[in-house]
Design a protein around this motif. Structure first.
Motif, short mmCIF file in Angstrom:
data_model
loop_
_atom_site.label_atom_id
_atom_site.label_comp_id
_atom_site.label_asym_id
_atom_site.label_seq_id
_atom_site.Cartn_x
_atom_site.Cartn_y
_atom_site.Cartn_z
N GLN A 209 0.88 -1.16 0.00
CA GLN A 209 0.00 0.00 0.00
C GLN A 209 0.92 1.21 0.00
O GLN A 209 1.70 1.42 0.93
CB GLN A 209 -0.93 0.04 1.20
CG GLN A 209 -1.87 1.24 1.11
CD GLN A 209 -2.82 1.32 2.27
OE1 GLN A 209 -2.42 1.57 3.41
NE2 GLN A 209 -4.09 1.08 1.98
N LEU A 210 0.85 1.98 -1.07
CA LEU A 210 1.67 3.16 -1.25
C LEU A 210 0.84 4.38 -0.90
O LEU A 210 -0.24 4.59 -1.47
CB LEU A 210 2.15 3.25 -2.70
CG LEU A 210 2.94 4.49 -3.10
CD1 LEU A 210 4.29 4.49 -2.41
CD2 LEU A 210 3.12 4.52 -4.61
N THR A 211 1.32 5.19 0.02
CA THR A 211 0.66 6.45 0.37
C THR A 211 1.63 7.58 0.06
O THR A 211 2.74 7.61 0.57
CB THR A 211 0.26 6.49 1.86
OG1 THR A 211 -0.60 5.40 2.14
CG2 THR A 211 -0.44 7.80 2.19
N LEU A 212 1.20 8.47 -0.81
CA LEU A 212 1.98 9.65 -1.15
C LEU A 212 1.32 10.86 -0.50
O LEU A 212 0.12 11.10 -0.69
CB LEU A 212 2.04 9.86 -2.67
CG LEU A 212 2.60 11.20 -3.14
CD1 LEU A 212 4.04 11.41 -2.69
CD2 LEU A 212 2.48 11.32 -4.66
N LEU A 213 2.10 11.59 0.29
CA LEU A 213 1.67 12.87 0.85
C LEU A 213 2.46 13.92 0.08
O LEU A 213 3.68 14.02 0.23
CB LEU A 213 1.97 12.94 2.34
CG LEU A 213 1.43 11.80 3.19
CD1 LEU A 213 1.93 11.90 4.62
CD2 LEU A 213 -0.08 11.78 3.16
N HIS A 214 1.78 14.68 -0.77
CA HIS A 214 2.44 15.69 -1.60
C HIS A 214 1.90 17.05 -1.19
O HIS A 214 0.73 17.35 -1.39
CB HIS A 214 2.17 15.41 -3.08
CG HIS A 214 2.94 16.30 -4.01
ND1 HIS A 214 3.26 15.89 -5.28
CD2 HIS A 214 3.45 17.54 -3.88
CE1 HIS A 214 3.94 16.87 -5.88
NE2 HIS A 214 4.05 17.88 -5.04
N THR A 215 2.78 17.88 -0.63
CA THR A 215 2.39 19.20 -0.14
C THR A 215 2.73 20.25 -1.19
O THR A 215 3.86 20.31 -1.68
CB THR A 215 3.12 19.52 1.19
OG1 THR A 215 2.84 18.47 2.12
CG2 THR A 215 2.66 20.84 1.76
N VAL A 216 1.70 21.05 -1.55
CA VAL A 216 1.83 22.09 -2.57
C VAL A 216 1.38 23.43 -1.99
O VAL A 216 0.73 23.48 -0.94
CB VAL A 216 1.01 21.75 -3.84
CG1 VAL A 216 1.52 20.48 -4.50
CG2 VAL A 216 -0.48 21.62 -3.53
N GLN A 217 1.70 24.50 -2.70
CA GLN A 217 1.36 25.85 -2.24
C GLN A 217 -0.14 26.13 -2.36
O GLN A 217 -0.75 26.64 -1.43
CB GLN A 217 2.14 26.88 -3.05
CG GLN A 217 2.02 28.30 -2.51
CD GLN A 217 2.64 28.46 -1.15
OE1 GLN A 217 3.74 27.99 -0.88
NE2 GLN A 217 1.93 29.11 -0.24
N ASP A 218 -0.73 25.83 -3.52
CA ASP A 218 -2.10 26.25 -3.81
C ASP A 218 -3.06 25.07 -3.90
O ASP A 218 -2.76 24.07 -4.56
CB ASP A 218 -2.14 27.03 -5.13
CG ASP A 218 -1.30 28.30 -5.05
OD1 ASP A 218 -1.41 29.03 -4.05
OD2 ASP A 218 -0.51 28.54 -6.00
N LYS A 219 -4.21 25.21 -3.28
CA LYS A 219 -5.20 24.14 -3.24
C LYS A 219 -5.64 23.71 -4.64
O LYS A 219 -5.88 22.52 -4.88
CB LYS A 219 -6.42 24.59 -2.42
CG LYS A 219 -7.41 23.50 -2.15
CD LYS A 219 -8.52 23.99 -1.23
CE LYS A 219 -9.47 22.87 -0.85
NZ LYS A 219 -10.53 23.34 0.05
N ASP A 220 -5.74 24.65 -5.58
CA ASP A 220 -6.20 24.26 -6.92
C ASP A 220 -5.21 23.35 -7.65
O ASP A 220 -5.54 22.76 -8.67
CB ASP A 220 -6.58 25.49 -7.77
CG ASP A 220 -5.40 26.37 -8.13
OD1 ASP A 220 -4.36 26.32 -7.45
OD2 ASP A 220 -5.53 27.14 -9.11
N TRP A 221 -3.99 23.22 -7.12
CA TRP A 221 -3.01 22.30 -7.71
C TRP A 221 -3.20 20.86 -7.26
O TRP A 221 -2.68 19.93 -7.87
CB TRP A 221 -1.58 22.76 -7.39
CG TRP A 221 -1.09 23.70 -8.44
CD1 TRP A 221 -1.27 25.05 -8.48
CD2 TRP A 221 -0.37 23.34 -9.63
NE1 TRP A 221 -0.69 25.56 -9.62
CE2 TRP A 221 -0.14 24.53 -10.34
CE3 TRP A 221 0.09 22.15 -10.14
CZ2 TRP A 221 0.54 24.55 -11.55
CZ3 TRP A 221 0.77 22.17 -11.34
CH2 TRP A 221 0.98 23.36 -12.04
#
Length: 191
Positions: free
Chosen positions: A118-130
């Protein structure tokens, strides 16, 4: 026997992954969960070694990402390449890989499962629309990675070319699933 990447038969996106979005300070974090039918050690190699990354990821790496420290990731969009500073912050082989990529933060968590990993990616970005855009991109990249792991590789799907393989539909579907407005193509691609 070497398997040459191909797009035949035509690429068909897999079903949507389990996703969520949450605030992370003044930023936004995509939570993207996908089951892969391969053991964590094999998935780890796909996530960390330059020779595997170049076959599925939106970037190449100047070194193995399985050790902490600075790295350079080269984003690829057709004939255009752009170097980005990165830093591997955490590397626990077969378990957790965390690194910065420009202003983004990626954390890959691998858990053994009955299916494989089970792969979980947590990807943090600046803008919610991304967030839906990032989900659509990783969806396609991980489809390609799974084919690579299966021994039936297809060519990487990167950058603007992803539109030719269903990125717009995936972006819309993830925007709907995440209850985030679908803003379509990123600005640099819609010009």
């Amino acid at each position: 026997m070497t398997h040459e990447p191909t797009q035949e038969p035509a690429y068909e996106p897999s079903p949507l992954a389990d996703v969520d979005c949450r605030p992370s300070g003044d930023r936004w974090q995509l939570i993207f969960v996908r089951d892969l039918k391969h053991p964590p050690e094999k998935v780890w190699a796909a996530l960390t070694t330059p020779e595997n990354l170049e076959k599925w990821a939106p970037y190449t790496a100047d070194r193995d990402l399985g050790e902490t420290g600075e790295a350079t990731l080269t984003m690829i969009d057709g004939d255009t390449q752009m170097d980005m500073k990165a830093e591997v912050l955490l590397a626990e082989p077969g378990k957790v890989l965390e690194y910065s990529m420009g202003t983004d933060l990626l954390r890959w968590q691998l858990e053994p499962s009955s299916a494989g990993t089970q792969l979980t990616l947590l990807h943090t970005v600046q803008d919610k629309d991304w967030v839906p855009k990032v989900a659509a991109g990783w969806h396609m990249c991980l489809d390609v990675a799974e084919k690579l792991l299966d021994g039936t590789p297809i060519a990487p799907i990167r950058g603007a070319d992803a539109v030719n393989y269903g990125w717009l539909d995936l972006n819309s579907a993830y925007a709907d699933r995440l209850s985030i407005e679908d803003t379509g193509l990123p600005g640099h691609l819609s010009e």
